[in-house]
Design an enzyme around this catalytic site. Structure first.
Site, mmCIF file in Angstrom:
data_model
loop_
_atom_site.group_PDB
_atom_site.id
_atom_site.type_symbol
_atom_site.label_atom_id
_atom_site.label_comp_id
_atom_site.label_asym_id
_atom_site.label_seq_id
_atom_site.Cartn_x
_atom_site.Cartn_y
_atom_site.Cartn_z
ATOM 1 N N HIS A 144 -23.689 14.779 1.941
ATOM 2 C CA HIS A 144 -23.531 14.903 0.334
ATOM 3 C C HIS A 144 -22.711 16.267 0.336
ATOM 4 O O HIS A 144 -22.913 17.176 1.021
ATOM 5 C CB HIS A 144 -25.061 15.709 -0.103
ATOM 6 N N LYS B 64 0.729 -1.273 0.011
ATOM 7 C CA LYS B 64 -0.161 -0.098 -0.133
ATOM 8 C C LYS B 64 0.882 1.201 -0.085
ATOM 9 O O LYS B 64 0.545 2.441 -0.584
ATOM 10 C CB LYS B 64 -0.647 0.048 1.092
#
Length: 468
Positions: free
Chosen positions: A446, A51
């Protein structure tokens, strides 16, 4: 002779987590590790270092491919320093392994460095690198010796040009042409690292698609995206020889028609999976049975054929995943303490850390069809999300599979930005037996990538996704 309530053999994620949980529960605990650093494959030559390289190469890829569209102008030639990337990766590994040593000290867990081998069911001999040894007494033992890279019988891995994932994390140069044998998680992740740095990358896969254990829709989408990035795929190809001549490597493989193709490169990465590692354990002396597949045989309580010895992680049946091993480590510790722990193996998520990331939990469409389970499906593309458009990460989708009658979620499959993190929402919902409608009625902030999960749930509930 030192005596312990629990001795853990192996210090990977399963082993060290098992040791910590045992110590928390009041057991006098020891852990045995053959290498000089703790953390096993995952921290030293697996999850963590891969990673680190994926992130470093991603930064370079963004700098050369996407910064201009964000209004970021970089003057002069953009270069990468492979030595610095490898050095940074090493530093990340060092920090993590030092962290495990700290946790052992904090929890008063005795650490033995050496190879652990059973003398009998209650005694383990620890042989150090210098050849000296000592025997410790264990009321209970947990085998957590992990796995090693697999190969094919006819391939001679020289660790220089014909390599495994371990050597791929230490290359001193970027390959001109990296040939990857195996289209699974390990090969694709490391392939993308070097693809971003300029290598030609070819993937040879025996089955008809990459990441064959995951939902076919994910495989199709990932193939499309990686092809767009420049990776080449040879699916339904059977490798029949891998030969090295000097600094060149040649791979011969037969396609589905029996025709032979030739791939010439400078490195071949053998990434055909991993095998359980029990070398030197002397399991038979303790009455522990090893299966024909090389796995330690366990029952539903992860108990071996010796009643006081347990086994967890890659060395037993099931997916070879660090987080699966961790859950099993906790499971055994709590079982020894007289508790009633539980693991739902259907809800262990799987992740591929390419970009876009791929993540899944529960049943695939193929599995549901095979089992004759009536289901409904709802999907939502990331390109329809405001957050994805803002970041430019528009590849991929979220798919939710729900029972046709009860609406209970049976599987969630996703490919896109940050899906490795988003999959935790899916696991949580499924652990609580959520329906697709349950998820669709939960407020999602959102703009976020997570809105794709809500929208997919809306699509599965009544085909009423709002933004497509």
């Amino acid at each position: 002779m030192s005596s312990f309530d629990v001795v853990v053999i192996g210090s990977g994620p399963g082993g060290y987590v098992a040791a910590i949980r045992c110590a928390q529960l009041g057991f006098n605990t020891a852990i045995i590790e053959k290498y000089s650093t703790l953390g096993g494959t995952c921290l030293n030559v697996g999850c963590i270092p891969s990673k680190a390289l994926l992130d470093s190469s991603h930064h370079y890829y963004d700098a050369t491919s996407h910064m201009a569209e964000h209004g970021i102008e970089i003057s002069g030639e953009i270069k990468f320093n492979i030595d610095q990337m490898i050095a940074r990766k090493g530093n990340v590994v060092d920090q993590n392994t030092a962290g495990i040593k700290y946790l052992m000290d904090k929890n008063k867990i005795t650490v033995f460095e050496g190879v652990g081998a059973f003398e009998d069911a209650t005694h383990v001999k620890v042989t150090k690198a210098d050849g000296t040894s000592e025997t410790i007494e264990a009321k209970n033992t947990i085998i957590a010796t992990g796995s090693k890279p697999s190969s094919l019988p006819f391939i001679k891995i020289d660790k220089e040009r014909i390599i495994t994932s371990t050597e791929a994390l230490e290359l001193k140069e970027v390959p001109k042409h990296l040939i990857i044998i195996g289209g699974g998680v390990i090969g694709l992740e490391l392939g993308q690292v070097y693809l971003r740095l300029g290598a030609q990358v070819s993937v040879v896969e025996y089955l008809d698609r990459i990441i064959p254990g995951m939902d076919a829709g994910l495989s199709k989408e990932l193939t499309k995206v990686l092809k767009k990035q420049g990776m080449k795929f040879y699916t339904s190809h059977k490798v029949k020889s891998v030969e090295r001549t000097g600094d060149a490597v040649q791979v011969l493989a037969d396609n589905a028609k029996g025709e032979t193709i030739t791939l010439d490169g400078d490195y071949a990465l053998v990434a055909v999976g991993r095998r359980p590692y029990t070398d030197g354990l002397n399991a038979a002396a303790a009455g522990v049975k090893i299966t024909e597949r090389g796995q330690v045989e366990v029952n539903d309580h992860l108990q071996t054929t010796a009643s006081n010895i347990y086994a967890i992680g890659d060395v037993i049946k099931g997916a070879m995943l660090a987080h699966k091993a961790e859950e099993e480590g906790v499971f055994v510790a709590e079982t020894l303490a007289g508790q009633k722990p539980h693991i739902d193996y259907n809800l262990i998520p799987g992740v591929v850390y390419t970009w876009p990331e791929v993540a899944a939990v529960g049943k695939t469409e193929e599995q549901l069809k095979e089992a004759g389970i009536a289901y409904k499906s709802g999907s939502f593309p990331f390109k329809a999300l405001g957050r994805s458009r803002a970041s430019g990460d528009t590849d991929g989708f979220v798919k939710i599979l729900a029972d046709a009658k009860t609406d209970e979620v049976l599987g969630i499959h996703m490919i896109g930005a940050r899906t490795a993190d988003l999959i935790a929402e899916a696991v949580t919902a499924m652990e609580f037996k959520a329906s697709a409608e349950d998820i669709s009625r939960m407020s999602h902030a959102h703009p976020t990538y997570a809105e794709a999960v809500k929208e997919a749930a809306l699509a599965a509930t009544d085909n009423r996704a709002l933004h497509v």
